[in-house]
Design a protein around this motif. Structure first.
Motif, short mmCIF file in Angstrom:
data_model
loop_
_atom_site.label_atom_id
_atom_site.label_comp_id
_atom_site.label_asym_id
_atom_site.label_seq_id
_atom_site.Cartn_x
_atom_site.Cartn_y
_atom_site.Cartn_z
N ILE A 73 -12.30 43.41 -1.83
CA ILE A 73 -11.80 43.49 -0.46
C ILE A 73 -12.98 43.57 0.50
O ILE A 73 -13.84 44.44 0.35
CB ILE A 73 -10.89 44.72 -0.28
N LYS B 38 -4.59 46.24 4.21
CA LYS B 38 -5.61 46.32 3.17
C LYS B 38 -7.01 46.19 3.76
O LYS B 38 -7.96 46.81 3.28
CB LYS B 38 -5.36 45.20 2.16
N TYR B 42 -10.72 52.44 5.65
CA TYR B 42 -10.01 53.53 5.01
C TYR B 42 -10.17 54.82 5.80
O TYR B 42 -11.29 55.27 6.04
CB TYR B 42 -10.56 53.73 3.60
#
Lengths: 343, 118
Positions: A73, B38, B42
């Motif tokens: 990713i 995604k 984060y």
């Protein structure tokens, strides 16, 4: 055709040599992760991985295959180029440092005079991988982890450098083969005894340099998730992982070479020396390296994580004064030709 | 002399290749199904609050400066350490004076609180 072969021959044999070093090294890295999980498992009265293959022996291979099949990713708003280049910057020096690593007095790929300087130069490149990874991911956890990690690596690099100066004083050379040969004699001639404080400082700094427990605030799960590599997945993460473990093996091998006499037999100078004369030198080097690697794992199972200010205090206010004092002492020993080491 | 460095060049090239090849293999073999959740940074399940290139503590900068000073000292010590056996007492005393000056600077930093993290 013959001319072409003449031109290509030397690089070809060098490449074979390099493969002969790297394949055992990478296998060692893979099985170090297995050993880590097994040893810490047994220390915590568990049995660790035991499903994949007999007694879990194929676990590292299964892990590698799993990571290979996972998506890499690349987060939005990240600097794509820097993000992908960071793992390569951390693995390349961790592996290339092995070019000058002596395995016995004749088994050296590149026996250059400045081999220790070369290793010091390459290992300090590793911090760029960390800081670029943290910056390029564009994530707060990664950024904080990279800042912490970089400051920590840099602080302990000074203590480590001073410890190396002590080794150079004692060994009188930058060449690792010469440093080991200066330790010839017996167990007490090895540099761990005259340089004992530097030996401790070097190894503890090595643990801190590789961001291992108990100095693993950079990836402390309970505070900043995984630190600088929180945004990495799949093989990009695996390369970071590989670099960390390759660095551990490098630090352990260097500690064995500089302080525990490298490939010299521990029974040298005793009356039963001849009993072990058939053992090849590389075996002793492997035993000593494994001893240090076991300590890495043992520390992780035993010590709670340090607080960040404690880490910085240990690096700056404890290790640097100790090393400076011991450099003076070691210099005095060499100038005064104090035996049995320096006469 | 210089041909000793050829293996090092090749080793560095192979080291880089070992960094590049697995990542390429990962791109080839792994799935590729990005979505906006995604790809977001984060942050424990929250939407990102602000830009992550935020201000950070000036002490990191201070550590970097102190590192450069001390690393230079180490660079000075390296050649001295190697030839100490042949330059003897004179070289030893000369370096002790240098180390003394370094230690004065170190004590000053310490007293000024440049090494404090609380």
């Amino acid at each position: 055709m013959a001319e072409f072969w003449e031109f290509i021959r030397e690089p070809f044999f060098i490449t074979l040599w390099i493969v002969a070093i790297l394949v055992p090294l990478l296998l060692g890295v893979a099985y170090l992760t297995y050993a880590e999980r097994k040893i810490i498992g047994y220390m915590q009265v568990r049995i660790g991985p035991n499903r994949v293959g007999p007694r879990g022996w194929l676990q590292p291979i299964a892990d590698a295959l799993k990571l290979l099949m996972k998506e890499i990713i690349v987060p939005q708003n990240s600097n794509r180029f820097l993000f992908l280049i960071a793992p390569m910057i951390s693995i390349a020096p961790a592996l290339a440092a092995w070019a000058v690593m002596p395995f016995t007095d004749r088994l050296v790929l590149a026996n250059i005079d400045a081999s220790l300087l070369y290793i010091l130069a390459l290992t300090s490149m590793g911090v760029y991988g960390v800081i670029i990874a943290g910056w390029a991911s564009n994530s707060k956890y990664a950024f904080l982890g990279a800042m912490r990690s970089a400051a920590q690596i840099v602080a302990y690099e000074i203590a480590m450098g001073f410890a190396l100066v002590g080794v150079l004083i004692a060994g009188g050379s930058l060449n690792l083969v010469d440093i080991v040969q200066a330790q010839q004699g017996s167990l007490v001639h090895w540099f761990w005894l005259p340089l004992f404080p530097l030996f401790l400082v070097y190894f503890i700094s090595g643990v801190a340099e590789t961001n291992r427990a108990p100095f693993d605030v950079a990836e402390g799960e309970s505070e900043i998730v995984a630190g600088f590599h929180v945004e990495y997945s799949g093989m990009a993460f695996a390369v970071f992982f590989l670099a960390e473990y390759a660095n551990m093996i490098l630090i352990a091998a260097l500690a064995a070479l500089m302080f525990l006499g490298g490939w010299l037999s521990p029974f040298e100078g005793t009356w039963f020396e001849s009993w072990f004369a058939w053992v090849p030198g590389i075996f002793w080097l492997l035993v000593k390296t494994s001893l240090f690697l076991f300590c890495f794992l043992w520390f992780r199972a035993t010590f709670p994580r340090y607080r960040y200010d404690q880490i910085m205090r240990l690096g700056w206010k404890v290790f640097i004064p100790i090393t400076i004092v011991w450099i003076v002492v070691a210099g005095g020993l060499v100038v005064g030709e104090v035996g049995p080491w320096f006469n | 002399m210089l041909e000793n460095y050829l293996p090092i060049m090749i080793f560095i090239a192979i080291g880089i290749a070992i960094g590049v090849l697995p990542v390429l293999a990962g791109f080839v073999l792994g799935p590729r199904k990005p979505d906006s959740e995604k790809l977001s940074p984060y942050e424990c399940g929250f939407e990102a609050f602000e830009d992550s290139r935020m201000r950070f503590d000036v002490r990191y900068y201070l550590v970097a400066i102190l590192f450069i000073i001390f690393d230079l000292e180490i660079a000075f010590l390296f050649p001295w350490a190697i030839v100490l056996d042949s330059i003897g007492m004179f070289g030893f005393i000369a370096m002790m004076i240098f180390l003394g000056i370094l230690v004065i600077g170190f004590i000053y930093e310490w007293k000024k609180g440049a090494l404090e993290w609380e």
